[in-house]
Write an enzyme that holds these catalytic residues in place. Structure first.
Site, PDB file in Angstrom:
ATOM      1  N   GLY C  28       0.824  -1.137   0.035  1.00 56.82           N
ATOM      2  CA  GLY C  28       0.011  -0.010  -0.106  1.00 56.82           C
ATOM      3  C   GLY C  28       0.905   1.107  -0.085  1.00 56.82           C
ATOM      4  N   ASN C  29       0.124   2.470  -0.400  1.00 57.24           N
ATOM      5  CA  ASN C  29       1.119   3.557  -0.195  1.00 57.24           C
ATOM      6  C   ASN C  29       0.015   4.709  -0.419  1.00 57.24           C
ATOM      7  OD1 ASN C  29       0.380   4.007  -3.439  1.00 57.24           O
ATOM      8  ND2 ASN C  29       1.759   1.952  -3.424  1.00 57.24           N
ATOM      9  N   SER C  45       9.398   2.817  -2.663  1.00 58.76           N
ATOM     10  CA  SER C  45       8.943   1.583  -3.055  1.00 58.76           C
ATOM     11  C   SER C  45       9.586   0.297  -2.107  1.00 58.76           C
ATOM     12  CB  SER C  45       9.556   1.376  -4.461  1.00 58.76           C
ATOM     13  OG  SER C  45       8.902   0.089  -4.950  1.00 58.76           O
ATOM     14  N   GLY C  46       8.671  -0.396  -1.682  1.00 57.52           N
ATOM     15  CA  GLY C  46       9.391  -1.743  -0.834  1.00 57.52           C
ATOM     16  C   GLY C  46      10.064  -1.684   0.483  1.00 57.52           C
ATOM     17  N   SER C  74       7.450   4.605  -5.034  1.00 57.83           N
ATOM     18  CA  SER C  74       6.578   3.666  -5.198  1.00 57.83           C
ATOM     19  C   SER C  74       6.430   3.090  -6.409  1.00 57.83           C
ATOM     20  CB  SER C  74       5.148   3.956  -4.513  1.00 57.83           C
ATOM     21  OG  SER C  74       4.160   3.179  -4.919  1.00 57.83           O
ATOM     22  N   SER C  75       6.181   2.082  -6.801  1.00 54.44           N
ATOM     23  CA  SER C  75       6.064   1.490  -8.265  1.00 54.44           C
ATOM     24  C   SER C  75       4.561   2.044  -8.687  1.00 54.44           C
ATOM     25  CB  SER C  75       6.005  -0.001  -8.217  1.00 54.44           C
ATOM     26  OG  SER C  75       4.916  -0.657  -7.329  1.00 54.44           O
ATOM     27  N   ASP C  76       3.936   2.540  -7.770  1.00 51.53           N
ATOM     28  CA  ASP C  76       2.410   3.106  -8.234  1.00 51.53           C
ATOM     29  C   ASP C  76       2.642   4.549  -8.329  1.00 51.53           C
ATOM     30  OD1 ASP C  76       0.989   0.652  -8.214  1.00 51.53           O
ATOM     31  OD2 ASP C  76       1.319   0.461  -6.074  1.00 51.53           O
ATOM     32  N   HIS C  95      -3.548   3.955  -1.995  1.00 54.09           N
ATOM     33  CA  HIS C  95      -3.581   2.741  -2.841  1.00 54.09           C
ATOM     34  C   HIS C  95      -3.445   1.587  -1.750  1.00 54.09           C
ATOM     35  CE1 HIS C  95      -3.638  -0.672  -5.499  1.00 54.09           C
ATOM     36  NE2 HIS C  95      -2.366  -0.829  -5.535  1.00 54.09           N
ATOM     37  N   HIS C  97      -4.304  -2.853  -0.778  1.00 54.80           N
ATOM     38  CA  HIS C  97      -4.594  -4.293  -1.125  1.00 54.80           C
ATOM     39  C   HIS C  97      -5.740  -4.832   0.017  1.00 54.80           C
ATOM     40  CE1 HIS C  97      -1.976  -5.457  -4.845  1.00 54.80           C
ATOM     41  NE2 HIS C  97      -1.878  -3.953  -4.548  1.00 54.80           N
ATOM     42  N   ASP C 120     -23.489   7.644   3.879  1.00 53.49           N
ATOM     43  CA  ASP C 120     -23.127   9.057   4.601  1.00 53.49           C
ATOM     44  C   ASP C 120     -21.646   9.253   3.385  1.00 53.49           C
ATOM     45  OD1 ASP C 120     -24.759   9.082   6.557  1.00 53.49           O
ATOM     46  OD2 ASP C 120     -23.365   7.672   7.871  1.00 53.49           O
ATOM     47  N   HIS C 171      -7.205  -5.947  -9.466  1.00 51.97           N
ATOM     48  CA  HIS C 171      -6.176  -5.262  -8.910  1.00 51.97           C
ATOM     49  C   HIS C 171      -6.355  -4.968  -7.272  1.00 51.97           C
ATOM     50  CE1 HIS C 171      -2.322  -3.587  -8.507  1.00 51.97           C
ATOM     51  NE2 HIS C 171      -3.017  -1.982  -8.371  1.00 51.97           N
ATOM     52  N   TYR C 229     -23.937  17.307  10.565  1.00 51.75           N
ATOM     53  CA  TYR C 229     -23.199  16.453  11.133  1.00 51.75           C
ATOM     54  C   TYR C 229     -21.846  16.938  11.513  1.00 51.75           C
ATOM     55  CZ  TYR C 229     -20.376  12.182  11.945  1.00 51.75           C
ATOM     56  OH  TYR C 229     -19.677  11.218  12.738  1.00 51.75           O
TER      57      TYR C 229
END
Lengths: 232, 232, 232, 232
Positions: C28-29, C45-46, C74-76, C95, C97, C120, C171, C229
């Site tokens: 995730g990132n 990344s990683g 990040s690779s994304d 992002h 998973h 909501d 994905h 709210y």
């Protein structure tokens, strides 16, 4: 403190129940027996785990009469007493409403033996006793729950020294063992086996039971005369 | 601090919600009533649990008007007010979006009574009120939610002193009790009962409801005149 | 430290991902943009979350070129860049998973709007973009993922200021918002909504979508001009 | 301490198993090999994780004979030995009974490749070896489990350097890698992939496998000659 050893052991076992995620609030109890004295120590009824102490454990004989302690014992005490009285080899009993095992009990289904995790403990389906007759319920319900368990084992020719757990239909599981520590261990294993059996059937409704040769192998390597699991 | 006792109790109850895993972020609220003063203390709207203090609780009367406090009360305050106004015996209310109970509410299904865990609390299915009419939604929605709950109990001849929980269809659960602490307890029990009922039906879609004799027995042993659960 | 503010915010957001149970290992990132400078800070990344520091965040422009930082972003990163470049109002992207949202993405299904928890946040099904064409995959995959998301919103006439989340088919999810903190919040809400929608359909495969009047009411009370709210 | 380095690494890997939620009690083991010495260090059998120390790790050669250590090695030691002996490139092996992976093994089903989370690790279904023949079970069961795994890879033309995990039917998963740390990582990923594949099929029983172009892309970006994930 009188009966210090079993009070300490029953206390320690009860405290493991929330740690292992097996109970919500006070929905469970563990007891430890002293066979020489013919008594067992059990959790007091409705007391929160964080308020428990070894001193608060209630000591009861195998007919369910309080021998030592000022609090009311667990409302399931009579069930424990009946099991101790009739099954001479057991030294600990645990009752929980753990999520997956209780769901199988509510579904009124035996837990099929699908894998070696289960076979490391016993090589039968986990039995499920059907809900008792109305007459029994209206009698002394907790005593009858004990007989419901014992009768189910007799009728299905199960050995309580080999199968140390049962689901009581519409209710929840009971487990036992040589002491409360082992009974707690069995409760945690039962919950894990119940969860994996549920998932197995969701993935493959036709999942086959474990084959006989694997049942025998796994059980023997932990429990047989030539067992080679562990350090002794 | 004015209304210190109910502010403290409402604060303590709200803080239990994340500890019991019943809320994500601010998706829940608890209130505690002072019947003599005709008011209740409730969580302020949209404030993170880690920023709450007893002082921040908002005190509101049974018509939903703020009596003490500088923050806006929970957006569900009017629902609490209606319930306190019409149900004179209750002293605490809790609203959550807890995972399993909310999923049953979204599925618009009552939770069938499958076991003794459920019967220890009440011996009816957990009711589910159908989504309200469009006219009611366009009116004062939160007040109408209160009436939706009260009307559902009337129509189905349920007693709010016996059944302390409901699912509001497409929305989420409300629970109540003699105080906020008991209402929180009921929310946690409801979530566990909802999860086990879901699993029970996955394991056995034909699972039978709990038999009447067991319903009566379990409920009586906790709530009847001869109850023998707990310490008094 | 250059770009200290966005590095700090991106760092804080990334650290929330494991705390909220939204990522395993480095799956995730999160990024935070500085619109004036035309750059954003993103996770390297990683790198394991426990080894992250604000200094290690990589600062990249909206064409995906590293502006400051010694580690690979990040690779994304290219996907984030495309979204920032085309959607001018957003200030944070996340992002993950996460388990349930990713399962819906793998199932290639939109998440139906079943309840007020969902309403909501937005009053559409959570969109699911179908897997991209082989030609796009063989090109610059991460840039194309950005266009896959933007094109899906265009084709389905969705407004990225109202619907701040999408599932990328086969994905996993992307979420965004005015800053990284809000994008993380949206990721956690998406995961909860995804879990409850899954359970809702398991309980009742015919569960109806939320009725229009309730969609409008819940969304308006949090987001409309007369929203009531929260505290402002 | 003899063989200090592999004992330390095997110890650290074993301690990660409960931290990652992959084992209940002692239901798992990890080993680390020293290829120059032709030995590996493995967890002793039946010892609780909280009682483990690096010194207690047992060092065994690739024929399964204890070289150093006073405790019995894990009952699965012979399986580890066979894999190390035949697969020269691997330096770590892990065996667990993790919940979702074990449920797929019990269901005797391969885990279909549904998404990029899976494709980041390998681009085949996770293989599931059918339960072994009765003859093999009655022989040296743990040695045969090693051959069962190796034979399955041969028959299905799988490369153990690309697919670093397998489900043993009716039993549970094994994973491996260049060292124990990577094998543990693979066990955690397998559990997450197994959970999401289960949920994917619950949401959409007709969910399609990941398309070939996406498989290639995701695998290449982490593992190909032009990989661009991580920091080197």
């Amino acid at each position: 403190m009188q009966f210090e050893e079993i009070r300490q052991k029953a206390y320690a076992a009860n405290m493991q129940l929330p740690q292992l995620g097996l109970v919500l609030f006070t929905f469970g109890n563990a007891s430890e027996a002293d066979r020489k004295e013919g008594v067992f120590a059990i959790k007091p009824s409705g007391v929160a785990y964080e308020d428990l102490t070894p001193e608060k454990m209630v000591v009861v004989d195998f007919d369910g009469r309080t021998v030592s302690g000022t609090l009311n014992p667990s409302s399931d005490t009579q069930t424990h007493a009946v099991l101790y009285k009739h099954w001479k080899e057991i030294g600990g009993i645990v009752h929980t409403h753990s999520t997956y095992a209780t769901s199988w009990a509510q579904a009124q289904k035996e837990i099929p033996i699908f894998g070696t995790t289960h076979a490391d403990y016993n090589i039968a389906n986990i039995p499920c006793a059907l809900p008792m007759d109305d007459e029994m319920i209206k009698g002394n319900y907790e005593i009858q729950t004990g007989f419901q368990i014992i009768d189910h084992f007799k009728e299905h020719q199960l050995d309580h020294n080999e199968v140390e757990m049962i689901l009581v239909g519409n209710h929840a599981p009971f487990t036992w063992g040589k002491n409360a520590h082992k009974a707690i261990h069995n409760s945690a294993v039962l919950e894990q086996v119940a969860k994996m059996a549920y998932l197995t059937l969701q993935i493959n409704p036709q999942a086959p039971r474990l084959k006989q040769a694997l049942m025998d192998k796994h059980y023997q390597r932990k429990h047989g005369p030539d067992s080679y699991y562990g350090q002794s």
